[in-house]
Design a protein around this motif. Structure first.
Motif, PDB file in Angstrom:
ATOM      1  N   GLY A 105      -0.698  11.647  -6.704  1.00  0.00           N
ATOM      2  CA  GLY A 105       0.532  12.131  -6.001  1.00  0.00           C
ATOM      3  C   GLY A 105       0.208  11.903  -4.439  1.00  0.00           C
ATOM      4  N   LEU A 106      -0.627  11.108  -3.909  1.00  0.00           N
ATOM      5  CA  LEU A 106      -0.901  10.712  -2.630  1.00  0.00           C
ATOM      6  C   LEU A 106      -0.784   9.162  -2.214  1.00  0.00           C
ATOM      7  CD1 LEU A 106      -1.479  12.604  -0.068  1.00  0.00           C
ATOM      8  CD2 LEU A 106      -3.508  12.029  -0.198  1.00  0.00           C
ATOM      9  N   ARG A 107       0.045   8.884  -1.179  1.00  0.00           N
ATOM     10  CA  ARG A 107       0.203   7.348  -1.090  1.00  0.00           C
ATOM     11  C   ARG A 107      -0.816   6.753  -0.511  1.00  0.00           C
ATOM     12  NH1 ARG A 107       5.992   5.389  -2.487  1.00  0.00           N
ATOM     13  NH2 ARG A 107       6.932   7.269  -3.572  1.00  0.00           N
ATOM     14  N   LEU A 108      -1.113   5.533  -0.552  1.00  0.00           N
ATOM     15  CA  LEU A 108      -1.779   4.889   0.390  1.00  0.00           C
ATOM     16  C   LEU A 108      -0.912   4.266   1.611  1.00  0.00           C
ATOM     17  CD1 LEU A 108      -3.448   4.489  -2.583  1.00  0.00           C
ATOM     18  CD2 LEU A 108      -4.393   2.588  -1.376  1.00  0.00           C
ATOM     19  N   GLY A 109      -1.605   3.709   2.526  1.00  0.00           N
ATOM     20  CA  GLY A 109      -0.627   3.206   3.693  1.00  0.00           C
ATOM     21  C   GLY A 109      -1.432   2.153   4.423  1.00  0.00           C
ATOM     22  N   PHE A 110      -0.646   1.357   5.273  1.00  0.00           N
ATOM     23  CA  PHE A 110      -1.514   0.444   6.260  1.00  0.00           C
ATOM     24  C   PHE A 110      -1.146   0.774   7.707  1.00  0.00           C
ATOM     25  CE2 PHE A 110      -1.501  -3.888   7.799  1.00  0.00           C
ATOM     26  CZ  PHE A 110      -2.971  -4.105   7.389  1.00  0.00           C
ATOM     27  N   ASP A 111      -1.940   1.162   8.370  1.00  0.00           N
ATOM     28  CA  ASP A 111      -1.879   1.658   9.639  1.00  0.00           C
ATOM     29  C   ASP A 111      -1.875   0.589  10.821  1.00  0.00           C
ATOM     30  OD1 ASP A 111      -1.340   3.329  11.830  1.00  0.00           O
ATOM     31  OD2 ASP A 111      -3.525   4.066  12.190  1.00  0.00           O
ATOM     32  N   SER A 112      -0.876  -0.252  11.106  1.00  0.00           N
ATOM     33  CA  SER A 112      -0.892  -1.193  11.950  1.00  0.00           C
ATOM     34  C   SER A 112       0.456  -1.589  12.289  1.00  0.00           C
ATOM     35  CB  SER A 112      -1.357  -2.296  11.014  1.00  0.00           C
ATOM     36  OG  SER A 112      -1.398  -3.792  12.081  1.00  0.00           O
ATOM     37  N   THR A 113       0.325  -2.473  13.376  1.00  0.00           N
ATOM     38  CA  THR A 113       1.700  -2.861  13.995  1.00  0.00           C
ATOM     39  C   THR A 113       1.809  -4.310  13.994  1.00  0.00           C
ATOM     40  OG1 THR A 113       0.565  -3.219  16.098  1.00  0.00           O
ATOM     41  CG2 THR A 113       1.522  -0.807  15.626  1.00  0.00           C
ATOM     42  N   ALA A 114       3.046  -5.055  14.167  1.00  0.00           N
ATOM     43  CA  ALA A 114       3.268  -6.346  14.108  1.00  0.00           C
ATOM     44  C   ALA A 114       2.326  -6.896  15.171  1.00  0.00           C
ATOM     45  CB  ALA A 114       4.600  -6.751  14.056  1.00  0.00           C
TER      46      ALA A 114
ATOM     47  N   THR B 195       6.368   5.928   3.703  1.00  0.00           N
ATOM     48  CA  THR B 195       6.709   4.925   2.607  1.00  0.00           C
ATOM     49  C   THR B 195       7.419   3.943   3.449  1.00  0.00           C
ATOM     50  OG1 THR B 195       6.935   6.417   0.730  1.00  0.00           O
ATOM     51  CG2 THR B 195       7.864   4.210   0.557  1.00  0.00           C
ATOM     52  N   GLU B 196       6.910   2.619   3.142  1.00  0.00           N
ATOM     53  CA  GLU B 196       7.588   1.260   3.555  1.00  0.00           C
ATOM     54  C   GLU B 196       8.568   0.701   2.568  1.00  0.00           C
ATOM     55  OE1 GLU B 196       8.622  -2.048   6.038  1.00  0.00           O
ATOM     56  OE2 GLU B 196       7.207  -0.059   6.583  1.00  0.00           O
ATOM     57  N   ARG B 197       9.973   1.022   3.119  1.00  0.00           N
ATOM     58  CA  ARG B 197      10.828   0.361   2.037  1.00  0.00           C
ATOM     59  C   ARG B 197      11.190  -1.004   2.258  1.00  0.00           C
ATOM     60  NH1 ARG B 197      12.650   5.024  -0.084  1.00  0.00           N
ATOM     61  NH2 ARG B 197      12.545   6.935   0.861  1.00  0.00           N
ATOM     62  N   SER B 198      11.064  -1.735   3.105  1.00  0.00           N
ATOM     63  CA  SER B 198      11.360  -2.938   3.499  1.00  0.00           C
ATOM     64  C   SER B 198      10.356  -3.857   2.689  1.00  0.00           C
ATOM     65  CB  SER B 198      11.472  -3.283   4.975  1.00  0.00           C
ATOM     66  OG  SER B 198      11.830  -5.013   5.036  1.00  0.00           O
ATOM     67  N   ALA B 199      10.636  -4.900   1.806  1.00  0.00           N
ATOM     68  CA  ALA B 199       9.874  -5.824   0.979  1.00  0.00           C
ATOM     69  C   ALA B 199      10.059  -7.043   1.545  1.00  0.00           C
ATOM     70  CB  ALA B 199      10.310  -5.608  -0.452  1.00  0.00           C
ATOM     71  N   THR B 200      10.323  -7.283   2.643  1.00  0.00           N
ATOM     72  CA  THR B 200      10.638  -8.683   3.126  1.00  0.00           C
ATOM     73  C   THR B 200       9.303  -9.346   3.117  1.00  0.00           C
ATOM     74  OG1 THR B 200      12.450  -8.027   4.730  1.00  0.00           O
ATOM     75  CG2 THR B 200      11.427 -10.235   5.321  1.00  0.00           C
ATOM     76  N   GLY B 201       7.998  -8.868   3.771  1.00  0.00           N
ATOM     77  CA  GLY B 201       6.963  -9.680   3.724  1.00  0.00           C
ATOM     78  C   GLY B 201       6.503  -9.686   2.270  1.00  0.00           C
ATOM     79  N   GLU B 202       6.745  -8.763   1.392  1.00  0.00           N
ATOM     80  CA  GLU B 202       6.031  -8.949   0.026  1.00  0.00           C
ATOM     81  C   GLU B 202       6.756  -9.971  -0.748  1.00  0.00           C
ATOM     82  OE1 GLU B 202       4.088  -7.116  -3.185  1.00  0.00           O
ATOM     83  OE2 GLU B 202       3.476  -7.341  -1.146  1.00  0.00           O
ATOM     84  N   GLY B 203       8.225 -10.054  -0.598  1.00  0.00           N
ATOM     85  CA  GLY B 203       8.979 -11.048  -1.147  1.00  0.00           C
ATOM     86  C   GLY B 203       8.563 -12.559  -0.649  1.00  0.00           C
TER      87      GLY B 203
ATOM     88  N   LEU C 103       0.830  -1.012  -0.206  1.00  0.00           N
ATOM     89  CA  LEU C 103      -0.105   0.168  -0.021  1.00  0.00           C
ATOM     90  C   LEU C 103       0.875   1.193   0.083  1.00  0.00           C
ATOM     91  CD1 LEU C 103      -2.971  -0.957   2.374  1.00  0.00           C
ATOM     92  CD2 LEU C 103      -2.721  -0.984  -0.283  1.00  0.00           C
ATOM     93  N   SER C 104       1.866   1.310   0.766  1.00  0.00           N
ATOM     94  CA  SER C 104       2.716   2.430   0.893  1.00  0.00           C
ATOM     95  C   SER C 104       3.590   2.804  -0.431  1.00  0.00           C
ATOM     96  CB  SER C 104       3.969   2.397   2.011  1.00  0.00           C
ATOM     97  OG  SER C 104       4.706   1.577   1.846  1.00  0.00           O
ATOM     98  N   ASN C 105       3.627   1.855  -1.325  1.00  0.00           N
ATOM     99  CA  ASN C 105       4.189   1.971  -2.506  1.00  0.00           C
ATOM    100  C   ASN C 105       3.230   2.063  -3.642  1.00  0.00           C
ATOM    101  OD1 ASN C 105       7.236   1.877  -2.560  1.00  0.00           O
ATOM    102  ND2 ASN C 105       6.594   0.111  -1.181  1.00  0.00           N
ATOM    103  N   THR C 106       1.911   2.434  -3.386  1.00  0.00           N
ATOM    104  CA  THR C 106       0.913   2.558  -4.522  1.00  0.00           C
ATOM    105  C   THR C 106       0.533   4.218  -4.104  1.00  0.00           C
ATOM    106  OG1 THR C 106       0.584   0.277  -4.410  1.00  0.00           O
ATOM    107  CG2 THR C 106      -1.345   1.748  -5.474  1.00  0.00           C
ATOM    108  N   SER C 107       0.398   4.821  -5.322  1.00  0.00           N
ATOM    109  CA  SER C 107      -0.320   6.203  -5.344  1.00  0.00           C
ATOM    110  C   SER C 107      -1.224   6.592  -6.043  1.00  0.00           C
ATOM    111  CB  SER C 107       0.736   7.151  -5.065  1.00  0.00           C
ATOM    112  OG  SER C 107       1.457   7.368  -6.164  1.00  0.00           O
ATOM    113  N   TRP C 108      -2.142   7.659  -5.885  1.00  0.00           N
ATOM    114  CA  TRP C 108      -3.143   8.239  -6.605  1.00  0.00           C
ATOM    115  C   TRP C 108      -3.184   9.667  -6.536  1.00  0.00           C
ATOM    116  CZ3 TRP C 108      -8.352  10.102  -5.805  1.00  0.00           C
ATOM    117  CH2 TRP C 108      -8.809  10.370  -7.242  1.00  0.00           C
TER     118      TRP C 108
END
Length: 403
Positions: free
Chosen positions: A151-160, A384-392, A144-149
């Motif tokens: 010019g405004l980014r989406l996000g995921f407001d959560s914790t582990a 922006t979330e830069r770590s893609a560990t979970g995505e990978g 989500l943080s790497n998707t925008s519309w």
């Protein structure tokens, strides 16, 4: 002129008129603005991206797959338009590759541990299961943080921690299932296995699966953000059970067909009482199994996907923003089955055109309803979330966690 010809003019002030004697006309509330999503991609364009990705992935022994994912995702997002503005994807291929390599290392460790002993395999499996919620959480943040519309980014407001709280029931059921399977593998020679624990664990997982699915979707949509807008998903556990139950009814005739076909195969080949009969039965059995699976997937899978999209998005809201979809099970079946047959007949070459056709149908059935001016819908940006560990990791293990 005589003075009596003139009427006297009073100089006294006129009485005040009440201000509420003529109330102001009520201002009508702003009419909701309905925006349709438009998909502008084409099969020919995506074919060129797809074939290059496929060839480079094969040549690089899978290394290019991270770049292939980014190129594919960027193409589909950049061709998805809302109010004339396209979505953008900003994910980094290098970050995704690092995530996949880490997930691959965990998987190799699990495989090696399973070959060493059953206990080591169980420990490694438990570790992977414990990492699952963290992978899920990191993947949603990256996606989500790497998707925008606009010019405004989406996000995921959560914790582990919240991710672990949501997925804890799934981990418990998974541990029970893995543990019951492990007890059967540790039987001493000559001891008869007791299938009851495995059956009970499978029944529990089957019974609670719609509840778990509803819980995960509520977490996904309920923590999503777009600028200052917070998304939410209305409680819908009963509706999820309804979708699963109806899908089971749609798939039931195919299970019956499978049973009849298998009986005919055994009858025509003389059963499986000797090794020669087993060989004669094996190939027809595989053909029948594959054919019935494709039929059930085409009808029941399309039905489930369409009903799930209607269920989730019609219950999702974000402040003054509502969503709706006109997707139908029959319409989605038609698109899915036609494109699936063309893909099979062309030995997979038609897949880019099929992917574009399915994406166009699902997206262009969506409607966004705004209860406020478009410019006032969102006001702040998100990190922006830069770590893609979970995505990978979710890519490596094949988990589908799309919204």
């Amino acid at each position: 002129f005589h003075s009596s010809h003139f009427l006297p003019i009073s100089t006294a002030p006129s009485p005040a008129v009440p201000t509420d004697a003529f109330p102001a006309a009520p201002v009508p509330p702003p009419q909701p603005q309905r925006l349709s999503i438009r998909f502008t991609g084409s099969g020919g364009e995506y074919f060129r991206i797809w074939i290059v990705n496929l060839l480079l992935t094969l040549v690089t022994l899978g290394i290019w797959s991270a770049w292939a994912k980014v190129r594919k995702t960027r193409y589909f997002w950049s061709n998805t338009q809302l109010a004339g503005a396209a979505f953008q994807y900003h994910g980094s291929p290098g970050a995704i590759l690092r995530g996949r390599l880490l997930a691959g290392a965990f998987f190799v460790a699990y495989s090696v541990a399973g070959r060493i002993s059953v206990t080591a395999g169980m420990v490694a499996g438990a570790v992977l299961m414990l990492l699952g919620p963290w992978f899920f959480y990191k993947s949603m943040r990256f996606k989500l943080s790497n998707t925008s519309w606009r010019g405004l980014r989406l996000g995921f407001d959560s914790t582990a921690g919240r991710a672990y709280a949501v997925l804890a029931p799934a981990m418990v059921l998974g541990v029970l299932l893995v543990g019951s399977l492990a007890t059967m593998q540790r039987l001493v020679p000559g001891e008869k296995p007791n299938p009851v624990p495995v059956l009970l664990a499978e029944l529990a997982l089957f019974a609670f699966w719609p509840w778990l699915h509803a819980r995960v979707k509520a977490y996904q949509h309920g923590r999503a953000r777009y600028g200052s807008l917070a998304f939410e998903l209305e409680p819908s556990t009963g509706a999820f059970y309804g979708v699963y139950g109806k899908t089971l009814l749609v798939a039931l005739p195919f299970f019956v067909l499978f049973g009849i076909a298998m009986a005919l195969v055994f009858g025509a080949t003389g059963g499986a009482k000797d090794p020669a009969a087993v060989k004669r039965v094996l190939v027809p059995m595989m053909v029948v199994t594959y054919a019935v699976f494709l039929l059930s997937y085409a009808f029941a899978g399309a039905f489930f996907t369409a009903r799930l999209q209607r269920l989730v998005w019609t219950r999702t809201h974000a402040g003054p923003v509502d969503f709706s979809t006109s997707v139908t099970a029959r319409g989605f079946m038609r698109v899915w089955i036609v494109n699936g047959l063309l893909t099979l007949l062309t030995l997979g070459i038609y897949w880019p055109w099929a992917a574009v056709a399915i994406a166009r149908y699902r997206l262009e059935c969506m409607t966004v309803e705004l209860g406020a001016p478009l410019e006032a819908v969102a006001a702040t940006s998100l990190p922006t979330e830069r770590s893609a560990t979970g995505e990978g990791a979710v890519d490596f293990f094949g988990w589908d966690i799309g919204l």
